[in-house]
Design a protein around this motif. Structure first.
Motif, mmCIF file in Angstrom:
data_model
loop_
_atom_site.group_PDB
_atom_site.id
_atom_site.type_symbol
_atom_site.label_atom_id
_atom_site.label_comp_id
_atom_site.label_asym_id
_atom_site.label_seq_id
_atom_site.Cartn_x
_atom_site.Cartn_y
_atom_site.Cartn_z
ATOM 1 N N LEU A 1 91.557 116.865 42.518
ATOM 2 C CA LEU A 1 90.293 116.817 42.574
ATOM 3 C C LEU A 1 89.452 117.037 43.988
ATOM 4 C CD1 LEU A 1 90.046 113.451 40.564
ATOM 5 C CD2 LEU A 1 89.984 115.737 39.642
ATOM 6 N N GLN A 2 88.483 117.849 43.967
ATOM 7 C CA GLN A 2 87.669 117.748 45.271
ATOM 8 C C GLN A 2 86.574 116.671 45.331
ATOM 9 O OE1 GLN A 2 86.280 121.937 45.605
ATOM 10 N NE2 GLN A 2 87.921 122.650 44.431
ATOM 11 N N ARG A 3 86.450 116.030 44.193
ATOM 12 C CA ARG A 3 85.201 115.112 44.070
ATOM 13 C C ARG A 3 85.552 114.138 42.980
ATOM 14 N NH1 ARG A 3 80.052 113.470 45.024
ATOM 15 N NH2 ARG A 3 78.275 113.669 43.432
ATOM 16 N N HIS A 4 85.580 112.901 43.303
ATOM 17 C CA HIS A 4 85.933 111.891 42.503
ATOM 18 C C HIS A 4 85.108 110.360 42.600
ATOM 19 C CE1 HIS A 4 88.693 108.912 40.531
ATOM 20 N NE2 HIS A 4 87.980 109.322 39.431
ATOM 21 N N ILE A 5 83.911 110.235 42.119
ATOM 22 C CA ILE A 5 83.098 109.310 42.190
ATOM 23 C C ILE A 5 83.108 108.308 41.124
ATOM 24 C CG2 ILE A 5 81.753 110.466 44.177
ATOM 25 C CD1 ILE A 5 79.494 110.815 42.300
ATOM 26 N N SER B 1 86.933 95.577 41.630
ATOM 27 C CA SER B 1 85.713 95.062 41.822
ATOM 28 C C SER B 1 84.654 95.229 41.184
ATOM 29 C CB SER B 1 85.558 95.055 43.522
ATOM 30 O OG SER B 1 84.319 94.317 43.978
ATOM 31 N N TYR B 2 83.667 94.532 40.681
ATOM 32 C CA TYR B 2 82.563 94.415 40.035
ATOM 33 C C TYR B 2 81.439 94.339 40.875
ATOM 34 C CZ TYR B 2 85.164 95.042 35.655
ATOM 35 O OH TYR B 2 86.140 95.122 34.724
ATOM 36 N N VAL B 3 81.478 95.051 41.974
ATOM 37 C CA VAL B 3 80.175 94.892 42.980
ATOM 38 C C VAL B 3 79.440 95.948 43.377
ATOM 39 C CG1 VAL B 3 81.445 92.941 44.067
ATOM 40 C CG2 VAL B 3 81.874 95.023 44.858
ATOM 41 N N ALA B 4 78.412 95.861 43.733
ATOM 42 C CA ALA B 4 77.431 97.147 44.155
ATOM 43 C C ALA B 4 78.139 97.722 45.317
ATOM 44 C CB ALA B 4 76.115 96.528 44.529
ATOM 45 N N ALA B 5 77.922 99.184 45.538
ATOM 46 C CA ALA B 5 78.577 99.820 46.587
ATOM 47 C C ALA B 5 77.615 100.161 47.555
ATOM 48 C CB ALA B 5 79.055 101.235 45.833
ATOM 49 N N LYS B 6 77.948 100.169 48.782
ATOM 50 C CA LYS B 6 77.111 100.378 49.998
ATOM 51 C C LYS B 6 77.658 101.823 50.627
ATOM 52 C CE LYS B 6 76.227 95.881 51.342
ATOM 53 N NZ LYS B 6 76.288 94.863 52.512
ATOM 54 N N GLY B 7 76.541 102.553 50.775
ATOM 55 C CA GLY B 7 77.108 104.066 51.519
ATOM 56 C C GLY B 7 77.555 103.916 52.778
ATOM 57 N N PRO C 1 90.571 103.605 41.715
ATOM 58 C CA PRO C 1 91.833 103.976 42.048
ATOM 59 C C PRO C 1 91.687 105.411 42.921
ATOM 60 C CG PRO C 1 91.908 103.469 39.886
ATOM 61 C CD PRO C 1 90.616 103.462 40.330
ATOM 62 N N GLY C 2 92.273 105.410 44.220
ATOM 63 C CA GLY C 2 92.229 106.672 44.808
ATOM 64 C C GLY C 2 90.999 106.567 45.791
ATOM 65 N N GLY C 3 90.036 105.603 45.633
ATOM 66 C CA GLY C 3 88.747 105.689 46.374
ATOM 67 C C GLY C 3 87.938 106.762 45.887
ATOM 68 N N GLN C 4 86.635 106.433 46.665
ATOM 69 C CA GLN C 4 85.538 107.299 46.294
ATOM 70 C C GLN C 4 85.725 108.662 47.104
ATOM 71 O OE1 GLN C 4 83.164 106.517 44.155
ATOM 72 N NE2 GLN C 4 82.984 104.230 43.875
ATOM 73 N N GLN C 5 85.883 109.731 46.356
ATOM 74 C CA GLN C 5 85.971 110.759 47.078
ATOM 75 C C GLN C 5 84.481 111.799 46.936
ATOM 76 O OE1 GLN C 5 88.588 111.990 48.594
ATOM 77 N NE2 GLN C 5 88.316 114.392 48.869
ATOM 78 N N LEU C 6 83.608 111.818 47.993
ATOM 79 C CA LEU C 6 82.435 112.510 47.735
ATOM 80 C C LEU C 6 82.681 114.037 47.551
ATOM 81 C CD1 LEU C 6 80.401 110.716 50.497
ATOM 82 C CD2 LEU C 6 80.869 110.042 48.045
ATOM 83 N N THR D 1 87.293 108.579 60.496
ATOM 84 C CA THR D 1 86.795 107.094 60.955
ATOM 85 C C THR D 1 86.616 106.365 59.454
ATOM 86 O OG1 THR D 1 85.768 107.769 62.979
ATOM 87 C CG2 THR D 1 84.934 105.303 61.802
ATOM 88 N N SER D 2 86.075 107.231 58.611
ATOM 89 C CA SER D 2 85.582 106.655 57.180
ATOM 90 C C SER D 2 86.745 106.662 56.404
ATOM 91 C CB SER D 2 84.630 107.359 56.572
ATOM 92 O OG SER D 2 85.129 108.892 56.143
ATOM 93 N N GLY D 3 88.022 107.111 56.635
ATOM 94 C CA GLY D 3 89.183 107.275 55.645
ATOM 95 C C GLY D 3 88.915 108.253 54.667
ATOM 96 N N ILE D 4 88.129 109.119 54.677
ATOM 97 C CA ILE D 4 87.779 110.244 53.529
ATOM 98 C C ILE D 4 87.855 111.623 54.048
ATOM 99 C CG2 ILE D 4 86.333 110.803 51.654
ATOM 100 C CD1 ILE D 4 85.266 108.125 51.563
ATOM 101 N N PRO D 5 89.025 112.244 54.357
ATOM 102 C CA PRO D 5 88.964 113.592 54.837
ATOM 103 C C PRO D 5 88.230 114.591 54.085
ATOM 104 C CG PRO D 5 90.883 113.120 53.863
ATOM 105 C CD PRO D 5 90.307 111.748 53.833
ATOM 106 N N PRO D 6 87.416 115.692 54.813
ATOM 107 C CA PRO D 6 86.555 116.262 53.904
ATOM 108 C C PRO D 6 87.252 117.290 53.037
ATOM 109 C CG PRO D 6 86.675 117.134 56.231
ATOM 110 C CD PRO D 6 87.488 115.754 55.900
ATOM 111 N N LYS D 7 88.447 117.624 53.183
ATOM 112 C CA LYS D 7 89.159 118.633 52.408
ATOM 113 C C LYS D 7 90.322 117.843 51.430
ATOM 114 C CE LYS D 7 88.200 122.773 55.086
ATOM 115 N NZ LYS D 7 88.442 123.916 55.690
ATOM 116 N N ALA D 8 90.234 116.508 51.392
ATOM 117 C CA ALA D 8 91.458 116.066 50.826
ATOM 118 C C ALA D 8 91.397 116.327 49.332
ATOM 119 C CB ALA D 8 91.571 114.558 51.137
ATOM 120 N N THR D 9 92.610 116.331 48.522
ATOM 121 C CA THR D 9 92.670 116.361 47.064
ATOM 122 C C THR D 9 93.487 114.888 46.649
ATOM 123 O OG1 THR D 9 94.682 117.806 47.279
ATOM 124 C CG2 THR D 9 92.661 119.018 47.044
#
Length: 368
Positions: free
Chosen positions: A99-103, A2-8, A111-116, A145-153
């Motif tokens: 990865l600990q972070r992938h944005i 998707s070539y759309v703007a991201a919302k926080g 792929p894999g989602g935004q990982q903050l 709730t957000s689907g992004i666990p804080p310690k996921a790799t």
């Protein structure tokens, strides 16, 4: 894609801040261990600029240097020069990094989602900010709730590969390996330098210098219109292949930060026009350096891409000759050492010139 703007996402940002707070939590009494934990970003910078991945050595050097990071880099490089060199490692498989972070700043869906991960990007720059965060239980509930666990790799799937498949970006370099020519710690690069030599030099260059030069490209001194396709931080395995064994062995893992930059497109015709690349890869958690490196890498490719070289950031010899902080420090700080003989020669010459000028009365103190 998707070539759309991201919302926080508030929950994801909250989890990212909680990870920073955890990293800043109290630690054992040992001073060197505290430095390695609480000043880990400084330690990562020292390791990168000293070309030696060893947190304990970097922490010890920073302590000895009383917090002067450039002096610490100098100390670690001197120590590094005493070490034996056994083998070259195999190329790192960054596609299998944990990865600990992938944005991505260019795409919302990757792929894999935004990982903050742990980041200051979304925080207020207020003193003591991370000391007042809610408890870990709340952060875990919010991240669930957000689907992004804080310690996921996760293992990395490259956005750049997807763009390559669609033919929208230039293909990755297939520059042939030349072991004797590529390692700048063994053989200093000459000019013109290969891209591999430039990237090695930038990887251990002074972060402030690289940052300043990269900033200049964004202000019009060079042709850069960048988008971060991928910014990743995580650990990757290091493997060697001893000749007597004939197969590879994993000897450990190191943390790396990688930046894949998309830049303005170029081509001879609309059919062949593609985006161009910039690349940064450094030891540790070192995002600012990796981003700046990617910007400067793209600027230094100007001649290769047929662009006019009219900015300092595009001048390979200028950039590579002045980016090393140990060399720069030596030239600048040597001015503190005695230069009595040199100055006496200069002052004697000036006095002689003044004495030859008609109508000039020369007075001087014989003590000088």
């Amino acid at each position: 894609m998707s070539y759309v703007a991201a919302k926080g996402g508030a929950q994801a940002i909250h989890a990212a801040h909680q990870m920073v707070a955890e990293r800043n939590a109290a630690n054992p009494d040992d001073l060197q261990a505290q430095i390695a934990r609480h000043l880990h970003l400084s330690i990562d910078r020292i390791m990168a600029e000293a070309s030696l991945y060893d947190r304990d050595i970097a922490a010890k050097a920073l302590l000895q240097a009383q917090g002067d990071s450039i002096e610490a880099v100098f100390i670690v490089r001197a120590y590094r020069a005493t070490l034996s060199r056994f083998l070259d490692s195999l190329p790192l498989n960054l596609g299998q990094a944990h990865l600990q972070r992938h944005i991505s700043a260019a795409f919302k869906d990757v792929p894999g989602g935004q990982q903050l991960g742990a980041t200051y990007d979304y925080s207020h720059r207020l003193l003591g900010y991370f000391q007042n965060l809610p408890a870990q239980e709340e952060a875990e509930a919010a991240s669930a709730t957000s689907g992004i666990p804080p310690k996921a790799t996760l293992n990395k799937t490259s956005v750049m590969e997807l763009l390559e498949t669609e033919g929208l970006i230039e293909k990755s370099s297939t520059e042939a390996a030349d072991a004797e020519n590529r390692d700048i710690t063994q053989i200093p690069p000459g000019f013109p330098a290969s891209r591999a030599q430039r990237l090695q030099t930038l990887a251990r260059a002074d972060e402030g210098f690289v940052l300043g030069m990269a900033y200049s490209t964004q202000r019009g001194y060079g042709q850069n219109h960048p988008f971060i396709a991928e910014l990743s931080h995580g650990s990757v395995n290091v493997e060697i292949c001893p000749p007597e064994l004939g197969f590879s062995l994993c000897i450990g893992s190191i943390e790396m930060t990688e930046c894949q930059m998309i830049n303005q497109f170029q081509g001879d015709s609309p059919d062949t026009a593609t985006f161009t690349r910039g690349y940064g890869l450094v030891f540790g958690h070192n995002e600012r350096k990796a981003i700046a490196m990617a910007l400067l890498d793209r600027a230094l490719r100007a001649q290769e891409l047929g662009e006019k070289v009219d900015a300092l950031a595009q001048d390979e010899e200028f950039v590579l000759s002045h980016c090393d902080n140990v060399e720069a420090t030596g030239f600048v700080e040597h001015l503190k050492l005695p230069h009595h003989v040199d100055f006496q020669s200069e002052i004697s010459t000036l006095r002689a010139l003044r004495a030859q000028s008609p109508g000039t009365t020369v007075k001087h103190d014989d003590a000088l």
